[in-house]
Design a protein around this motif. Structure first.
Motif, mmCIF file in Angstrom:
data_model
loop_
_atom_site.group_PDB
_atom_site.id
_atom_site.type_symbol
_atom_site.label_atom_id
_atom_site.label_comp_id
_atom_site.label_asym_id
_atom_site.label_seq_id
_atom_site.Cartn_x
_atom_site.Cartn_y
_atom_site.Cartn_z
ATOM 1 N N TYR A 277 -5.026 12.206 -2.664
ATOM 2 C CA TYR A 277 -3.609 12.289 -2.713
ATOM 3 C C TYR A 277 -3.188 10.962 -2.117
ATOM 4 O O TYR A 277 -3.824 10.376 -0.859
ATOM 5 C CB TYR A 277 -3.221 13.179 -2.066
ATOM 6 N N LEU A 278 -1.957 10.427 -2.263
ATOM 7 C CA LEU A 278 -1.310 9.231 -1.551
ATOM 8 C C LEU A 278 -0.141 9.746 -0.943
ATOM 9 O O LEU A 278 0.654 10.589 -1.689
ATOM 10 C CB LEU A 278 -0.922 8.403 -2.770
ATOM 11 N N LEU A 279 -0.111 9.962 0.186
ATOM 12 C CA LEU A 279 1.061 10.318 1.125
ATOM 13 C C LEU A 279 2.152 9.389 0.993
ATOM 14 O O LEU A 279 1.980 8.226 0.987
ATOM 15 C CB LEU A 279 0.614 10.471 2.489
ATOM 16 N N PRO A 280 3.431 9.820 1.339
ATOM 17 C CA PRO A 280 4.590 8.781 1.365
ATOM 18 C C PRO A 280 4.647 7.672 2.449
ATOM 19 O O PRO A 280 5.100 6.821 2.403
ATOM 20 C CB PRO A 280 5.830 9.653 1.763
ATOM 21 N N THR A 281 3.692 8.089 3.344
ATOM 22 C CA THR A 281 3.323 6.936 4.382
ATOM 23 C C THR A 281 2.362 5.675 4.096
ATOM 24 O O THR A 281 2.168 4.922 4.861
ATOM 25 C CB THR A 281 2.643 7.631 5.639
ATOM 26 N N GLY A 282 2.015 5.731 2.933
ATOM 27 C CA GLY A 282 1.370 4.864 2.279
ATOM 28 C C GLY A 282 -0.350 5.221 2.603
ATOM 29 O O GLY A 282 -1.357 4.114 2.287
ATOM 30 N N LYS A 283 -0.794 6.470 3.038
ATOM 31 C CA LYS A 283 -2.280 6.669 3.302
ATOM 32 C C LYS A 283 -2.677 7.452 2.246
ATOM 33 O O LYS A 283 -2.003 8.433 1.917
ATOM 34 C CB LYS A 283 -2.354 7.315 4.700
ATOM 35 N N ILE A 284 -4.087 7.159 1.801
ATOM 36 C CA ILE A 284 -4.837 8.012 0.988
ATOM 37 C C ILE A 284 -5.430 9.062 1.748
ATOM 38 O O ILE A 284 -6.248 8.918 2.969
ATOM 39 C CB ILE A 284 -5.854 7.082 0.120
ATOM 40 N N VAL A 285 -5.294 10.436 1.465
ATOM 41 C CA VAL A 285 -5.709 11.568 2.296
ATOM 42 C C VAL A 285 -7.303 11.902 1.327
ATOM 43 O O VAL A 285 -7.033 12.287 0.221
ATOM 44 C CB VAL A 285 -5.058 12.629 2.477
ATOM 45 N N PHE A 295 -6.349 7.169 5.104
ATOM 46 C CA PHE A 295 -6.994 5.755 5.024
ATOM 47 C C PHE A 295 -5.706 4.927 4.537
ATOM 48 O O PHE A 295 -5.233 5.303 3.381
ATOM 49 C CB PHE A 295 -7.855 5.705 3.857
ATOM 50 N N ASN A 296 -5.273 4.062 5.376
ATOM 51 C CA ASN A 296 -4.295 2.987 4.771
ATOM 52 C C ASN A 296 -4.953 1.771 4.203
ATOM 53 O O ASN A 296 -5.574 0.819 5.012
ATOM 54 C CB ASN A 296 -3.459 2.589 5.938
ATOM 55 N N TYR A 297 -5.057 1.675 2.745
ATOM 56 C CA TYR A 297 -5.675 0.761 2.131
ATOM 57 C C TYR A 297 -5.028 -0.758 2.362
ATOM 58 O O TYR A 297 -5.768 -1.847 2.260
ATOM 59 C CB TYR A 297 -6.088 1.046 0.782
ATOM 60 N N GLU A 298 -3.949 -0.889 2.755
ATOM 61 C CA GLU A 298 -3.353 -2.111 2.965
ATOM 62 C C GLU A 298 -3.473 -2.839 4.234
ATOM 63 O O GLU A 298 -3.828 -3.880 4.504
ATOM 64 C CB GLU A 298 -1.597 -1.832 2.673
ATOM 65 N N GLU A 299 -3.551 -1.894 5.419
ATOM 66 C CA GLU A 299 -3.757 -2.352 6.641
ATOM 67 C C GLU A 299 -5.224 -2.172 7.055
ATOM 68 O O GLU A 299 -5.554 -2.493 8.085
ATOM 69 C CB GLU A 299 -2.779 -1.440 7.663
ATOM 70 N N ARG A 300 -5.957 -1.465 6.218
ATOM 71 C CA ARG A 300 -7.454 -1.218 6.354
ATOM 72 C C ARG A 300 -7.621 -0.500 7.815
ATOM 73 O O ARG A 300 -8.530 -0.964 8.438
ATOM 74 C CB ARG A 300 -8.329 -2.528 6.384
ATOM 75 N N THR A 301 -7.141 0.728 7.822
ATOM 76 C CA THR A 301 -7.084 1.645 9.187
ATOM 77 C C THR A 301 -7.198 2.941 8.615
ATOM 78 O O THR A 301 -7.165 3.229 7.498
ATOM 79 C CB THR A 301 -5.863 1.415 9.827
ATOM 80 N N GLN A 302 -8.163 3.408 9.487
ATOM 81 C CA GLN A 302 -8.145 5.051 9.283
ATOM 82 C C GLN A 302 -7.681 5.858 10.504
ATOM 83 O O GLN A 302 -8.077 5.458 11.604
ATOM 84 C CB GLN A 302 -9.826 5.328 9.108
ATOM 85 N N GLU A 560 -1.174 10.154 -8.369
ATOM 86 C CA GLU A 560 -0.105 9.103 -8.583
ATOM 87 C C GLU A 560 -0.172 8.168 -7.137
ATOM 88 O O GLU A 560 -0.216 8.681 -6.265
ATOM 89 C CB GLU A 560 1.163 9.597 -8.909
ATOM 90 N N GLY A 561 -0.114 6.775 -7.614
ATOM 91 C CA GLY A 561 -0.181 5.818 -6.350
ATOM 92 C C GLY A 561 1.377 5.239 -6.420
ATOM 93 O O GLY A 561 2.148 5.769 -6.842
ATOM 94 N N LYS A 562 1.383 3.947 -5.714
ATOM 95 C CA LYS A 562 2.581 3.234 -5.517
ATOM 96 C C LYS A 562 2.804 2.594 -6.803
ATOM 97 O O LYS A 562 2.121 2.214 -7.628
ATOM 98 C CB LYS A 562 2.453 2.129 -4.608
ATOM 99 N N ALA A 563 4.179 2.611 -6.982
ATOM 100 C CA ALA A 563 4.829 1.822 -8.389
ATOM 101 C C ALA A 563 3.967 2.460 -9.692
ATOM 102 O O ALA A 563 3.992 3.579 -9.751
ATOM 103 C CB ALA A 563 4.654 0.383 -8.097
ATOM 104 N N ASP A 564 3.150 1.373 -10.283
ATOM 105 C CA ASP A 564 2.558 1.834 -11.371
ATOM 106 C C ASP A 564 1.130 2.194 -11.160
ATOM 107 O O ASP A 564 0.469 2.286 -12.260
ATOM 108 C CB ASP A 564 2.680 0.770 -12.503
ATOM 109 N N GLN A 565 0.894 2.307 -9.956
ATOM 110 C CA GLN A 565 -0.567 2.217 -9.870
ATOM 111 C C GLN A 565 -1.215 3.894 -9.828
ATOM 112 O O GLN A 565 -0.141 4.818 -9.591
ATOM 113 C CB GLN A 565 -1.066 1.996 -7.988
#
Length: 896
Positions: A277-285, A295-302, A560-565
């Motif tokens: 799932y994608l959380l509103p904070t932008g992290k994939i759980v 996992f924040n795939y934009e900042e590459r942090t866990q 569902e991801g961000k925008a059309d992702q």
């Protein structure tokens, strides 16, 4: 004219009604959009408040450090709650690393052949005495690939006092009285080492000393030349190096270094579903082993939730998109008694445990679960993995079970609350779909009737349409719409509402494996056999489709991801991020079968892994990404571990039947009979699990299969151990005393198969067997840590009130705090004591190697009046035939 006027009025009325309905529909859409925006704002605000709190604590800690020491500690400047990609310690000079691929099956099979205890021969000449204490007869030398020598100077190094003092390892010569006072243990020797004390001279031990345990006797011969331990009744002789004057003077203590989980590689999609799932904070759980990853795939942090102690199998997101529920499977204690599976509800911002549900209720494990929607997530429905697949409904904040009922003996694949009808719960699985009406403490079932439609073998997934209809996907590739109708009332009873099939849609070739209802009302479906993702409009007409490439496997989850992702989890343990226009990008991947091989690069931040899936993968440990992967053919050997001498002339090896052998390479890899000739070799690497410098890592009463791998750090300060009970240990090097103490860490949910330090000793890599995980740990010194590194306790009584809870408090009804808080504290304490400082979270358990001790660790809780909750690892296989032995005396910190 009157008739004409009447018809005109009717048309005007109809038009007016239609206009009103359109306006109402538009208003409802706007309200829904505003609710979604509010949810995102809440999550973003909670995350901002969390970061501000960390920043403020960090500034305060730096000021405190400056006032106390005059300058800030270098390590205090690094916040550890969220480690950014690419951050690492300063590099140290490179050292050579060795590959150690241990075969658990080889160990087990070879162990069976060595159970008979050898009789000792009378002592005579030195050569005869050496043969009398040999582990067994001359071994059969089997054909195996030639080992590669390490690039070291050609020189035999014999340890001298000067060389020993030059190395960072602790001297094992007889210390002075001052050194004895300085190096004395915090506790008495009796609690650390049960070897009986005997008078001795510097180079002569006049008596033979034995431990009280008959299963693991440690014997010192009269001349003080060797130590003998027993594994499954088989003697293992280890010669004492010449620079050890008195074995009794050796002290084994806890190392100052500790571990902190930095990165978890891999994802469990092979046998799970709906777990991305994608959380509103932008992290994939998602989850891997016993770790839930944010996992924040934009900042590459866990970030990591570490509250679980065994395999996580399912997760559900609360309607507020902040709180998360995860369920784990059962385990087995050392006596073969089952340990209870449970569900943990936790905060994805603070990573604190809010509630523990179902201890003593579920059997085997938790199969699926869901939060209620109509009442803002007050309730939680859960299906366990028992034969009856029990359905339970909980007021999770009060930890109160509202209802319980048997569902079916067939497999149940999904359970969900109806989004608008709070009293309706739906389950589906093998050859069935059930509609449950929940009232008070009772649940009544109505079975879905397929009628003229073909009954599928499996109803795989379900979702809800905007009008409240139920949509199911099945193994035949068909989507069915179930609409609620009212039937004739039974005499004496009111009208009954039943769900009947109103429409059938052919969606995929093969099964419809997952359904994802999007925020805009459209639908995403994921197919099994055809590997297609299809976008459906509001009238369930297909609009777009894309096929997942074959190398990624079949689809297991779509979100569902961000925008059309959109996000896709696959059966080959990939998480993909994609769009219909641009295709897919890999975000997470891992091995797909049991993982055993591990090697770190001698001077780069790279590591190699290999598994029974025949894949060899090269990973970048700084950027946390895969460099490349190759498919190769695997091989087997009776040699389990080997190490090179500095001059590349000798090899020390361990075998599956617990031998310590030495080989003369220049003379054709000839076996060295007089093994005492090799006792002073300072081995370039140390991965052998048997030897004088490391035998203290073995637990008491071991059968020889408890330790799968071992590695010495390049700076020769610590030993990392991979055990058979899901734990990673950190010992002091050398470790030449029985029952040596260790730091112990949890993240794996299967036997840990290998460990290896990176080239500069900044990180340790561990691999799991059946959980197929790769865990990256950061080595940290034992320092006083800043306030912002204080870890929230897993109980609500000690955890700080999260910013999230204060934001959502007005929308979510909460019970009176006293009852659930106390219950949570009691339950959490019953499971295990929880650390409150990061220092304690780094050292998840500190105890001697005799893992079976019933005593609590020094950092454990006080007397709770009942045994601590034991939760060992569990293999992923259904049979769970192997009963593992583990006592978690301290609940692992739930945050990372």
């Amino acid at each position: 004219m009157d008739g004409f006027a009447g018809s005109l009025d009717d048309s005007i009325s109809a038009a007016s009604t239609s206009d009103v309905q359109d306006r109402l529909s538009a208003l409802e859409s706007r309200v829904q959009q505003q609710e979604d925006e509010i949810t995102v704002l809440k999550a973003a605000l909670a995350d901002v408040l969390r970061r501000l709190a960390i920043s403020e604590d960090h500034v305060a800690s730096v000021k405190k450090s400056v006032s106390s020491k005059g300058q800030p500690s270098p390590r205090a400047v690094i916040p550890m709650s969220c480690i950014t990609n690419g951050s690492g310690a300063n590099r140290k000079p490179s050292h050579t690393s060795a590959v150690s691929i241990a075969g658990k099956e080889t160990l087990s099979s070879a162990a069976k052949s060595g159970t008979e205890k050898k009789k000792e021969k009378p002592q005579g000449q030195r050569e005869k005495k050496e043969e009398s204490h040999s582990n067994d007869q001359s071994p059969q030398i089997r054909a195996s690939p030639s080992p590669q020598p390490s690039s070291q100077p050609l020189q035999i190094h014999r340890q001298t006092p000067e060389s020993k003092n030059a190395t960072p390892t602790k001297s094992i010569k007889r210390p002075s009285p001052a050194e004895k006072s300085h190096n004395s243990w915090e506790n008495s020797d009796d609690s650390r080492n049960k070897l009986s004390k005997i008078p001795s001279t510097p180079k002569l031990i006049p008596k033979v000393t034995k431990t009280a345990d008959k299963h693991k006797d440690v014997i010192i011969n009269q001349e003080g030349e060797y130590i003998k331990m027993f594994m499954r009744g088989r003697p293992i002789t280890m010669f004492i190096p010449s620079d050890v004057d008195n074995y009794d003077d050796i002290r084994t203590e806890l190392p100052p270094e500790k571990l902190k989980l930095e990165w978890a590689y891999g994802y469990r999609g092979k046998d799970c579903r709906a777990n991305v799932y994608l959380l509103p904070t932008g992290k994939i759980v998602y989850f891997i082993a016993s770790v839930v990853v944010l996992f924040n795939y934009e900042e590459r942090t866990q970030r990591h939730y570490l509250g679980h102690t065994d395999c996580v199998k399912c997760l559900a997101i609360h309607p507020d998109k902040i709180r998360i529920a995860t369920g784990q499977i059962a385990g087995v204690d050392k006596d073969g008694r089952p340990l209870q599976p449970h569900v943990r509800v936790w905060d994805s911002v603070t990573l604190s445990t809010l509630q523990i549900i179902g201890l003593g209720t579920f059997e085997r494990g938790v199969g699926c679960l869901d939060f209620s929607k109509a009442d803002s997530g007050v309730h939680l429905c859960i299906i366990d993995d028992s034969n009856e697949h029990m359905l339970t409904v909980w007021d999770w904040q009060k930890k109160a079970k509202g209802a319980e009922i048997k569902t079916t003996n067939e497999v149940v694949l999904a359970v969900e609350f109806h989004p608008t009808d709070a009293n309706t719960i739906i389950t589906c699985g093998k050859s069935h779909i059930f509609f449950w009406t929940w009232s008070g403490n009772s649940l009544t079932r109505k079975q879905g009737i397929f009628g003229k439609y073909e009954k599928p073998k499996f109803v795989q997934c379900l979702a809800f349409l905007g009008n409240g209809d139920v949509l199911t996907g099945d193994s035949g590739g068909v989507m069915l719409i179930w609409s609620k109708t009212t039937v004739e009332p039974t005499p004496g009873k009111g009208p009954k509402g039943v769900y009947q099939i109103s429409k059938q849609i052919k969606a995929h070739d093969g099964s419809v494996f997952t359904l994802c209802q999007m925020r805009n009302g459209m639908l995403l479906t994921g197919g099994g056999k055809d590997r297609k993702i299809i976008l459906w409009d509001h009238d369930l007409n297909p609009e777009r489709e894309i096929e997942v490439p074959d190398q990624y496997g079949t689809i297991r989850a779509v979100a569902e991801g961000k925008a059309d992702q959109f996000l896709v989890g696959t059966s080959r343990n990939f998480i993909l991020r994609g769009t219909f226009n641009d295709g897919f990008q890999i975000e997470v991947q891992g091995h797909t079968d049991e993982l055993w091989g591990l090697a770190t690069h001698p001077f780069k931040d790279l590591l190699l892994t290999c598994a029974q899936d025949r894949q060899v993968c090269l990973w970048n440990s700084m950027e946390h990404r895969l460099e490349w992967t190759r498919l190769v053919d695997g091989h087997s050997s009776y040699i389990t571990h080997l190490d090179w001498s500095p001059d590349n002339k000798y090899i020390m090896s361990n075998s599956g039947d617990y031998e310590i052998l030495y080989w003369d390479i220049p003379n054709g890899c000839k076996l060295i009979r007089n093994r005492s000739d090799c006792k002073d070799i300072d081995w370039t690497t140390y991965t052998c699990v048997l030897g004088f410098q490391v035998f203290g890592v073995w637990p008491e009463g071991s059968d020889g299969t408890d330790i799968n791998a071992l590695v010495r750090s390049h700076n020769r300060k610590v030993i990392a151990v991979a055990d058979d009970f899901c734990k990673v240990h950190l010992f002091q090097y050398p470790c030449s005393k029985a029952k040596a103490p260790s730091h112990k860490y949890s993240a794996h949910s299967s036997h840990v198969t290998n460990v290896s330090f990176t080239h500069n000793d900044s990180h340790l890599i561990s691999t799991g067997g059946k959980d197929m995980s790769i865990i990256q740990w950061k080595l940290v010194e034992k320092l006083s840590l800043p306030q912002n590194e204080t870890v929230a306790d897993t109980t609500l009584t000690k955890a700080p009130v999260s910013s999230t809870e204060s934001v959502i408090q007005s929308n979510t009804p909460t019970p009176p705090p006293s009852q659930p808080l106390n219950e949570t504290a009691e339950e959490e304490s019953r499971i295990s004591s929880s650390p409150t400082l990061l220092e304690n979270s780094l050292e998840q358990t500190v105890e001697p190697s005799e893992d079976h001790s019933e005593e609590e660790s020094e950092e454990g809780s006080g007397d709770l009046g009942e045994p601590l909750y034991e939760e060992p690892c569990n293999e992923i296989s259904k049979e769970q035939a192997k009963a593992t032995l583990l006592e978690d005396q301290q609940d692992p910190s739930p945050s990372s």
